[in-house]
Structure formats: C-alpha cells, structure tokens
Design a protein around this motif. Structure first.
Motif, PDB file in Angstrom:
ATOM      1  N   GLU B   5       2.448  -0.950  -1.449  1.00  0.00           N
ATOM      2  CA  GLU B   5       2.986  -1.517  -2.779  1.00  0.00           C
ATOM      3  C   GLU B   5       2.305  -0.857  -4.068  1.00  0.00           C
ATOM      4  O   GLU B   5       1.207  -0.069  -3.899  1.00  0.00           O
ATOM      5  CB  GLU B   5       2.392  -2.818  -2.547  1.00  0.00           C
ATOM      6  CG  GLU B   5       3.290  -3.744  -1.480  1.00  0.00           C
ATOM      7  CD  GLU B   5       2.951  -5.307  -1.616  1.00  0.00           C
ATOM      8  OE1 GLU B   5       2.780  -5.919  -2.543  1.00  0.00           O
ATOM      9  OE2 GLU B   5       2.734  -5.757  -0.323  1.00  0.00           O
ATOM     10  N   ALA B   6       3.004  -1.219  -5.040  1.00  0.00           N
ATOM     11  CA  ALA B   6       2.560  -0.649  -6.325  1.00  0.00           C
ATOM     12  C   ALA B   6       1.141  -0.659  -6.552  1.00  0.00           C
ATOM     13  O   ALA B   6       0.418  -0.222  -7.189  1.00  0.00           O
ATOM     14  CB  ALA B   6       3.485  -1.100  -7.303  1.00  0.00           C
ATOM     15  N   TRP B   7       0.524  -2.143  -6.465  1.00  0.00           N
ATOM     16  CA  TRP B   7      -0.887  -2.479  -6.771  1.00  0.00           C
ATOM     17  C   TRP B   7      -1.751  -1.553  -5.982  1.00  0.00           C
ATOM     18  O   TRP B   7      -2.659  -1.408  -6.357  1.00  0.00           O
ATOM     19  CB  TRP B   7      -1.195  -4.023  -6.770  1.00  0.00           C
ATOM     20  CG  TRP B   7      -1.004  -4.349  -5.309  1.00  0.00           C
ATOM     21  CD1 TRP B   7       0.056  -5.077  -4.618  1.00  0.00           C
ATOM     22  CD2 TRP B   7      -2.050  -4.597  -4.390  1.00  0.00           C
ATOM     23  NE1 TRP B   7      -0.434  -5.378  -3.336  1.00  0.00           N
ATOM     24  CE2 TRP B   7      -1.509  -5.074  -3.085  1.00  0.00           C
ATOM     25  CE3 TRP B   7      -3.553  -4.314  -4.501  1.00  0.00           C
ATOM     26  CZ2 TRP B   7      -2.541  -5.228  -1.984  1.00  0.00           C
ATOM     27  CZ3 TRP B   7      -4.246  -4.394  -3.168  1.00  0.00           C
ATOM     28  CH2 TRP B   7      -3.758  -4.906  -2.084  1.00  0.00           C
ATOM     29  N   VAL B  10      -3.077   1.969  -6.580  1.00  0.00           N
ATOM     30  CA  VAL B  10      -3.917   2.321  -7.812  1.00  0.00           C
ATOM     31  C   VAL B  10      -5.086   1.368  -7.627  1.00  0.00           C
ATOM     32  O   VAL B  10      -6.101   1.298  -8.507  1.00  0.00           O
ATOM     33  CB  VAL B  10      -3.477   2.020  -9.190  1.00  0.00           C
ATOM     34  CG1 VAL B  10      -2.161   3.045  -9.481  1.00  0.00           C
ATOM     35  CG2 VAL B  10      -2.729   0.721  -9.355  1.00  0.00           C
ATOM     36  N   PHE B  11      -5.402   0.761  -6.409  1.00  0.00           N
ATOM     37  CA  PHE B  11      -6.323  -0.278  -6.009  1.00  0.00           C
ATOM     38  C   PHE B  11      -7.787   0.557  -5.594  1.00  0.00           C
ATOM     39  O   PHE B  11      -7.756   1.349  -4.548  1.00  0.00           O
ATOM     40  CB  PHE B  11      -6.121  -1.041  -5.076  1.00  0.00           C
ATOM     41  CG  PHE B  11      -7.202  -2.112  -4.691  1.00  0.00           C
ATOM     42  CD1 PHE B  11      -7.980  -2.661  -5.638  1.00  0.00           C
ATOM     43  CD2 PHE B  11      -7.465  -2.658  -3.442  1.00  0.00           C
ATOM     44  CE1 PHE B  11      -9.062  -3.619  -5.300  1.00  0.00           C
ATOM     45  CE2 PHE B  11      -8.293  -3.515  -2.971  1.00  0.00           C
ATOM     46  CZ  PHE B  11      -9.187  -3.861  -3.962  1.00  0.00           C
TER      47      PHE B  11
END
Lengths: 127, 367
Positions: B5-7, B10-11
C-alpha cells in the motif's frame, strides 16, 4: 616724592615692561601636535604676563595635558557572555524533524498517503 | 511480489534508522524537499525520490558509484547495442523515444537494489529504509528477472525441475553474481555476454576441478572444446516471441505472444577466445520486424543483423538431462538442435548463422 615724579616713574616702568614683552614676541607658538607627557618647564623668565597669541588657538593649550594613547587601561575588558540574537536574515538550518515525524508514524501515513491512480493496464502477456 | 500500500512504501518502520550512519545524514541531504515545512505538499516540494548515485552515494562509496555508471543494470547499454544493430543511425532518434517509453524504465539505481523495490514495479521501502548491503533476492533480483530466470531457477516451469544450485545448493543469486559484476566493476560491456563468462562455471571455488579425466565418461576433451556446460546440463526453458509496443492516450503498453517452452542447441553466435565453443543453447528473444511499428515504418531496417535465437545461459542446471541420456540424443538426432524448420518466415535470414543442419559426428567413444 611728588605726584608728578611718581607718575613719571610708573610710566617708565610700564614702558620698560612693554619693551620687555616685545622682545619675547618670537617665541614659538604653542603647537597642537606635540602632546606633553610631562608638565612643561616654566619659562626661565617671569611669567607673570602671558603674551597675546598671534592667532587664536585651535586646540587646548599644551598645559592642559591631554591623555595619551599609551595610557594603559585600568581594567581588561570582559567579552560579552551572550551572543546577540541576529536581527535580520537567520542562517538556514536544515530541519528533518517533520520528515521523520511523519514517516515514522504509521497512523499519519495511513491518513495522508494517497494511492496512485493506476491506469488500466493494456499490456498483454508476460513481461 | 505481494502488493504494497502507498503508506507502507514510505513508512520507516524501524526508527532506529534515524540514528544509523545513513539516517544521520538527514532526509533532505539525499532527497531534497523543504526544510521546516509543516504541511505535506510544501514539505515535498523539490523531493527527489531516487537520489543520484554519484551525488548522493558517491561521496562515500566513490569507487562503486563511479563504476556503476558503466553497469548494464544502470545504463541498459545492452538494449542500445542490440536494437541499434538491427536498425540504422537515422532511425535511432525515434527508437530511443520508443525505448524510453517501454524499455528503459527497467534500469536500476543504488536505491532500487539496496533500499527499495524496483521503481518499475511500484517501488516501496522493503525494510523501513534500512540499507541492505546484500539485496533481497526475491524483492530485488527476481522482481525484475522473474518470468525467465526466477521461474527456471525455482522450478516454476513444471514439470521442469528447479536448478540444482537452488533446490539442493540453496544458493541465492549473489552467490554467483558478485558485487563487482552488479556494479559494473568488471569493465564496461556492450551487452551481458561481452567478455569472458562472469560468473563462469569453472571459476575458482566452483567447478574448477571438472574437466577431461575427472572420471565422468562424457567429460571428454572434445566435448569440452565443442560445447558450453549448459548444452548438456540445462534443459527446457522459456522462449518469447513478437513483443509489440504502442501507446494509447499516453499510456505505454506491450503485447506479446504466449511464451513457448523449448530447448534448442545451436551454433555459437558469440564464438570467441573467451567463449570458444561451437555449440551453445539458444533462447528465442521477443523481437520481430514490427516490434516498434507503432512508432514508424521499418524502424528495424537491419533486422537480420542479429539472430532471434540468442546465446543463452538457462538457470535450470541439472546433472542429468534428456540430452545426456544417450550418445544418440545428440549424435543421432536433430531433436535438440535448432534447425531451419524451427524458424518462422520473418527470421529465416537472421538465424542462418546459428542453425544446425545435421547432427554432430560421433568419433567413437570418448567424443
């Protein structure tokens, strides 16, 4: 002594004093650059009468001694203990804290991250 | 690969990264962006998702970053070499535009191996921004080298068995494919088979004791001179045909014919001192004369300059294969060889130099 005689003697005395003072007229004028470090010696002759300066002095006479450049300060100056705050353009400071705060927070990222809109794939077959 | 997922892409899941050597450099040092901004859009102004190898990595990893410019993984020179050979100078401008839309997105960078999944496959940090000195085989190497290398190596092309180096040896890619090879430190290449084999089967510490007189009947001097190791020890692999590229409403796409499982021995198109064998396995590559027809007519105007059956090193090595079962498998039949009958009409001329017309002669035992 008659008054007439007394008047004549005083006149002679005055003439003598005037002549005496005229003889002292070639002495150097007081300079403005020479700073006396010690009190000037008194004139050898009687200084009861100060000669008229030929030009008006531009600075205090030398007998009013000015402080010299070599005078030692009485105390060592203490540097200021605090750096004064800059008042105009502050130095740029790279601040990563906002990046780290967001990118280490799962909750924040889940709130803010936006899924990319994936265009429907038109490709066919193995890549 | 499982989707991310997008989050999660970049986590920074492990915030000890912040205190690591790379973390201490600060986000903005490598990625740019706006210092001190408090809203997301402003903070990301000027962000560089994929920092430049020389500018970001070079100051510390100087030699690697410098060599990497010559790495085929970074510069994809192999594409320009082969497509350029099949075309002509006046067509290269259009072809470079086409390659830019369809082919060159596959290049890699420092970060795409050591920090994230390949951008071409959606990207995303694979270990909370930790820098992996040795990349993940599954998320990095086979993410790109999937449909041929990965499937062969891991036995996904059933019933063809997995490569013995994997199924028995448990060897990940980088056991054979070294840092120097990946980073272009072995010297500049025009394609991946430019220069001596690297890795080579008989490299020191590998099969360096294998050769004539090692006690294996078929390991004769004649066989070693005539064939690469894979002629005997690889087996059926994937071949691709007719990839055509195009765009629709700005979206680039491709269409390719279904792959064909096959095994073909042919004449070595890259015969040299470093690769002296007469016979090697050949794999069909997915080019045809109309592959770039969307961008113009006859762009591959010199199509026959290279064969469409190309030098191959399949990743499905076996000790025993169908062609090692008997001498007649090769010396009495053309079953395993590429012949004129295997060619499609558009590729007859291109493959004249690699087809085999009759089985190799047998000179009795020991050949």
């Amino acid at each position: 002594m008659s008054n007439t005689t007394r008047l004549a003697l005083v006149s002679l005395l005055l003439i003598a004093v005037v002549l005496g003072l005229a003889a002292c007229g070639n002495e150097p004028e007081p300079t403005t650059v020479a700073q006396a470090t010690t009190a000037p010696a008194g004139p050898a002759e009687a200084d009861t009468a100060q000669p008229e300066p030929t030009e008006p002095p531009t600075q205090a006479p030398t007998d009013t001694v000015a402080p010299t450049d070599t005078t030692e300060p009485t105390e060592t100056p203490v540097p200021p203990t605090e750096t004064p705050e800059p008042t105009n353009t502050p130095e740029p400071v790279v601040d990563d804290s906002a990046c780290i705060t967001c990118h280490t927070s799962q909750e924040t990222l889940q709130t803010l991250a936006v899924e990319e809109e994936v265009a429907e794939s038109l490709s066919e077959g193995e890549g | 690969m499982p989707p991310v997922e997008a989050w999660e892409k970049v986590f920074i899941s492990d915030d000890t990264f912040v205190d690591s050597v790379h973390g201490k450099m600060g986000c903005i040092t490598c990625h740019g962006g706006t210092s001190g901004a408090t809203d997301m859009q402003a903070a990301h102004e000027g962000v560089v998702v994929e920092p430049d190898a020389v500018a970001a990595c070079g100051p510390c990893h100087t030699e690697i970053a410098a060599a990497d410019a010559g790495s085929l993984h970074s510069n994809l020179t192999g594409y320009f070499t082969t497509i350029g050979a099949r075309s002509s100078e006046e067509n290269m401008g259009v072809l470079e535009e086409a390659m830019g839309n369809h082919c060159l997105t596959c290049h890699t960078s420092c970060g795409q191996c050591h920090v994230s999944r390949p951008t071409n496959l959606g990207g995303g940090l694979f270990a909370g921004h930790e820098f992996k000195g040795t990349p993940s085989m599954n998320l990095t190497c086979t993410a790109c080298h999937g449909s041929r290398v990965n499937d062969e190596y891991k036995g996904m092309n059933r019933p063809v068995p997995a490569d013995v180096h994997w199924i028995q040896g448990g060897m990940p890619c980088f056991t054979c494919h070294t840092n120097d090879e990946m980073h272009g430190a072995l010297g500049e290449q025009v394609d991946r088979y430019d220069g001596p084999p690297s890795p080579g089967c008989q490299d020191e510490g590998c099969h360096d004791q294998v050769g004539p007189g090692d006690g294996i009947d078929n390991h004769t001097e004649a066989h070693f001179e005539a064939m690469s190791c894979q002629v005997c020890h690889s087996t059926t692999y994937k071949n691709c045909y007719s990839c055509h590229v195009a765009q629709q409403e700005g979206i680039s796409f491709f269409k390719i014919e279904p792959s064909v499982m096959d095994f073909k021995i042919g004449l070595n198109p890259l015969q040299s001192d470093a690769r002296p064998w007469k016979y090697v396995p050949l794999r069909h590559v997915p080019v045809d004369p109309e592959s770039f027809a969307y961008y113009g007519e006859d762009l591959l105007s010199n199509f026959a300059a290279l064969p469409t059956w190309k030098y191959a090193t399949p990743h499905n090595i076996q000790r025993n294969t169908p062609q090692t079962e008997s001498c007649d498998a090769c010396h009495g039949s053309l079953e395993f060889f590429l012949t004129a009958e295997d060619l499609l009409p558009y590729e007859v001329e291109a493959n004249q130099g690699v087809i085999v017309s009759e089985p190799p002669p047998s000179f009795g035992s020991g050949n």
